[in-house]
Design an enzyme around this catalytic site. Structure first.
Site, PDB file in Angstrom:
ATOM      1  N   ASP A  69      36.429 -46.640  54.178  1.00  0.00           N
ATOM      2  CA  ASP A  69      35.745 -45.362  53.364  1.00  0.00           C
ATOM      3  C   ASP A  69      35.218 -44.841  54.365  1.00  0.00           C
ATOM      4  OD1 ASP A  69      35.416 -43.536  51.696  1.00  0.00           O
ATOM      5  OD2 ASP A  69      35.117 -45.083  49.851  1.00  0.00           O
TER       6      ASP A  69
HETATM    7  C1  BGC Z   1      35.508 -41.563  49.160  1.00  0.00           C
HETATM    8  C2  BGC Z   1      36.872 -41.746  49.387  1.00  0.00           C
HETATM    9  C3  BGC Z   1      37.405 -40.447  50.106  1.00  0.00           C
HETATM   10  C4  BGC Z   1      36.666 -40.277  51.223  1.00  0.00           C
HETATM   11  C5  BGC Z   1      37.064 -39.122  51.878  1.00  0.00           C
HETATM   12  C6  BGC Z   1      34.661 -41.024  50.210  1.00  0.00           C
HETATM   13  O1  BGC Z   1      33.328 -40.797  49.935  1.00  0.00           O
HETATM   14  O2  BGC Z   1      34.739 -42.879  48.562  1.00  0.00           O
HETATM   15  O3  BGC Z   1      37.589 -41.845  48.054  1.00  0.00           O
HETATM   16  O4  BGC Z   1      38.690 -40.577  50.302  1.00  0.00           O
HETATM   17  O5  BGC Z   1      35.263 -40.176  51.038  1.00  0.00           O
HETATM   18  O6  BGC Z   1      36.611 -37.911  51.341  1.00  0.00           O
END
Ligand code: BGC
Length: 755
Positions: A229
């Site tokens: 993530d």
């Molecule tokens: C989120 C993800 C997301 C990623 C990219 C993160 O903060 O938890 O779900 O895909 O950012 O935007």
């Protein structure tokens, strides 16, 4: 043909460079070898591809894309085919934008209604989350675009999400929090899995070798790429060692250098880096194989699909005296700011820039032939004159045949990044509803919200439509249901509790001092309310229709190892409609903590008026297993299983019972095995019987003990190794060891035969 590029063709620094992104959304290219850079974007209910120039800033502007219902809405369809079609449409939009991977679906369990990101997840139930997640992955990947199954794992809250340790015992971890992921990985083979921010039992997911390698790859056979993530990596080298391939977003190359240095110093085996490189190259290769889409984006067609999906995601919670559907001749008062300013998606990284946006007032007017008045009733701007707005709404309601009141959570009440503190609707909205009800009891409430809200008015309002969040065409889909153009068939994927205090995680959410204890164990969601016999506002699986269905006799038979359930369902009303047939399983003789009922199969079927459809559902043997903590594997307990077939978790219409054979145990019996465990083994039980009878001459009466229920219960937990000499028993250690050896030999031979 030239052989494909492999890790052997890369220098050490090139290898390390593939372990982190080039920027916020792209992988790094290796120009020398013709390795392209590929793009990943959010997800999950549409495409959020940031416009050039906004890439580094995170939540910048994105290209217009169809905003389908977020998971909280779409999940209510309980329809894997529909979810797959939506996934395919999202995949096509991604392909048209040359996006290699869509960052979704998110299938974390809704452990608490307070989780700020519940709108992005499907359900409180792992089977439903897994089935819908698999459908979404299949749909996206059918377009030649990869999915990213997230957030792996146990990301069930936003509070302190980047550090919190989710402290979970093995059974709930496996049976509730990992189960859906396992299903999606095995059934839909996502190209990528995104690890979560949090720690699990003290270890960051990004650095959790047990999670990312032992379970995900070795046990479940995942052969894709694990991406972090965004910002989830705490220690890059240990994350690589654990099985995390790609760190996102890309940084300044510092962590690539750490990886290269660790290989050079011998701290990191280069074969681990090579495996990551192969997976990164494979992702680029897969993305390169996608043929160019042959069509341009048909904005109208996707908007129509979004409307169909929205109408299928609406849950009719209540409909006294057939208040709904509305007739086109009814004079309507449409009340509530959400009727003109729709609440249709959640905030954070999943925010889609929609291609268009319906509003309920226009859509209702389009389907009505009578005058439709509108009063905002409340304002989303706190500086407005609440009394004047309310008075205007009361006047509109009194002059109408039916008032339709749009209530919900304002956008700022819930989002990625923080959790809610309560589940109440804003007090001014509740006050408005009371005033409208007093003026016109024929009032329909339409709800918009990402997380569950308490419904203290449920007894007094004749009809309630739960629209949760329905995407850009949600208003049209809602109007279709209000007027009966679509017969509602959505079902609750999450229980609506009476009070926050009744929820399973209450008191254990969101944790403290860096830890959150999953104290409710396996009793999550409806499992909890049922086990505790608690009243709820509306149960899991609930949802009404404008027609009625009756269920005939349920039959359950074994087919190979699985259980096949058949039930005839008849549409006894006047309209065609969909019934969502649900199968809940109980194990009455189980020795484990189990929920009274667990969802094990479901199917959405369209049935014409007067028609009877023979509905068939299969419950696989794997879905009857529990996680056996002692042997660290799935195991089926023997005994009866009651299959309850119904229209909701608390509306079981028929049952059928099947006897299930236990999984044979090959774990050896030891001196620490209890008397009960040893007696459960048929051979050992017989040997004990013979031994005890042979002692009768030395100790008269001892044989009777075996038939004395009270004595046997009293002794059940006694480790057999402690029997020698106990209470003057003429049992020797040699006798015990001999007995165990004989039983273990027979077990091993039995296991060999069945292999
Ligand atoms: C989120 C993800 C997301 C990623 C990219 C993160 O903060 O938890 O779900 O895909 O950012 O935007």
């Amino acid at each position: 043909m030239a052989s494909p590029i492999s890790a052997d063709d890369l220098t050490l620094s090139e290898k390390a460079s593939l372990a982190s992104g080039a920027d916020a959304w792209r992988t790094k290219p290796i120009a020398r070898l013709g390795v392209r850079s590929v793009m990943m974007t959010d997800g999950p209910h549409g495409l959020r591809k940031q416009v050039p120039g906004a890439e580094q800033s995170g939540l910048g502007e994105s290209v217009p894309a169809t905003c389908f219902p977020p998971a909280v809405g779409l999940g209510a369809s309980f329809d894997v085919d529909l979810v797959e079609r939506v996934g395919a449409a999202i995949g096509l939009e991604a392909a048209l934008e040359d996006v290699a991977v869509v960052l979704g679906p998110g299938i974390n369990i809704k452990r608490s209604p307070l989780c700020g990101r519940n709108f992005e997840y499907f359900s409180e139930d792992p089977l439903l989350s897994g089935a819908l997640g698999a459908a979404m992955v299949k749909g996206i990947q059918s377009a030649g675009v990869g999915a990213s199954l997230k957030h792996f794992a146990a990301n069930n809250q936003e509070t302190d999400r980047m550090r919190i340790s989710a402290d979970i015992a093995p059974r709930p971890l496996r049976e509730i929090y990992l189960r859906g992921f396992e299903h999606v990985v095995r059934q839909a083979r996502p190209w990528t899995v995104m690890c979560s921010y949090n720690r699990i039992n003290g270890v960051y997911s990004s650095q959790n070798r047990w999670l990312l390698t032992d379970v995900l790859r070795r046990e479940w056979g995942f052969d894709g790429l694990v991406v972090s993530d965004w910002g989830a990596v705490d220690d890059r080298v240990s994350a690589l060692h654990a099985g995390l391939d790609l760190e996102m977003p890309g940084g300044d190359g510092r962590t690539d250098q750490q990886i290269a240095a660790a290989v050079e110093s011998g701290d990191l085996d280069v074969r681990i880096l090579d495996a990551t490189v192969e997976r990164a190259l494979e992702l680029v290769r897969r993305a390169g194989e996608r043929p160019a889409p042959s069509t341009a984006l048909d904005v109208d067609a996707h908007h129509r699909l979004a409307r169909e999906a929205a109408s299928r995601s609406v849950v009719l919670l209540k409909n006294d005296d057939e208040t709904l559907p509305l007739t086109s001749a009814a004079r309507l008062a449409v009340i509530g700011a959400f009727a003109t300013q729709p609440r249709y998606q959640g905030a954070g990284s999943s925010l889609i820039n929609p291609t268009r946006l319906d509003n309920a007032l226009d859509e209702i007017r389009a389907l009505s032939e009578a005058p439709v008045t509108y009063a905002a009733g409340f304002s989303l701007d706190p500086a407005s004159d609440a009394t004047a707005l309310r008075d205007e709404a009361v006047q509109a309601a009194s002059a109408a045949d039916t008032a339709i009141v749009f209530l919900g959570l304002p956008a700022e009440a819930e989002s990625e990044g923080f959790d809610r503190e309560h589940i109440e609707l804003p007090v001014e909205q509740l006050g408005l509803l009371e005033a409208v009800l007093a003026a016109n009891p024929r009032t329909v409430v339409v709800l918009s919200h990402g997380g569950v809200v308490a419904l203290p008015f449920a007894d007094r309002v004749p009809a309630i439509l739960d629209g949760s969040l329905l995407g850009q065409a949600g208003a049209g889909g809602t109007a279709d249901v209000l007027f009966g153009e679509v017969n509602p068939s959505g079902r609750l994927t999450e229980t609506v509790p009476l009070r926050l205090e009744d929820t399973a995680s209450f008191g254990n959410f969101p944790g403290e001092q860096g830890h959150v204890t999953y104290g409710e164990g396996v009793l999550v969601g409806y499992r909890w309310y049922d086990a505790k016999n608690l009243d709820v506002a509306f149960p899991f699986g609930h949802g009404l229709s404008y027609t009625t269905f009756s269920y005939g006799d349920t039959q359950a038979v074994m087919r190979d190892d699985d259980v096949l359930i058949r039930v005839p369902v008849t549409n006894t009303g006047q309209r065609a409609g969909r019934e969502v047939v649900q199968v809940y399983v109980s194990a009455p003789e189980s020795r484990l903590t189990r929920a009274p009922r667990e969802l094990k199969a479901f199917r959405s079927v369209m049935i014409e008026p007067g028609e009877t459809v023979e509905v068939e559902l299969t419950v696989s043997r794997e879905d009857l297993a529990h996680w056996d903590v002692e042997s660290d594997c799935w195991r089926v307990e023997g005994g009866s299983r009651v299959f309850g077939i119904g229209a909701s978790s608390r509306d079981i219409r028929g049952t059928a019972v099947v006897q299930v054979a236990p999984d044979s145990s090959t774990a050896p019996l030891t001196r620490s095995s209890s008397l009960e465990e040893v007696l459960a083994d048929p051979l050992a039980a017989e040997l004990i019987r013979q031994t005890v009878f042979s002692m009768s001459t030395q100790m008269p009466g001892v044989a009777a003990v075996l038939d004395d229920d009270v004595m046997m219960r009293l002794m059940a937990s006694f480790p057999v190794g402690r029997l020698p000499g106990y209470g003057g028993l003429p049992i020797t250690s040699e006798m015990v060891d001999g007995l165990l050896a004989a039983a273990n030999q027979a077990r091993a031979a039995g296991a060999g035969e069945t292999r």
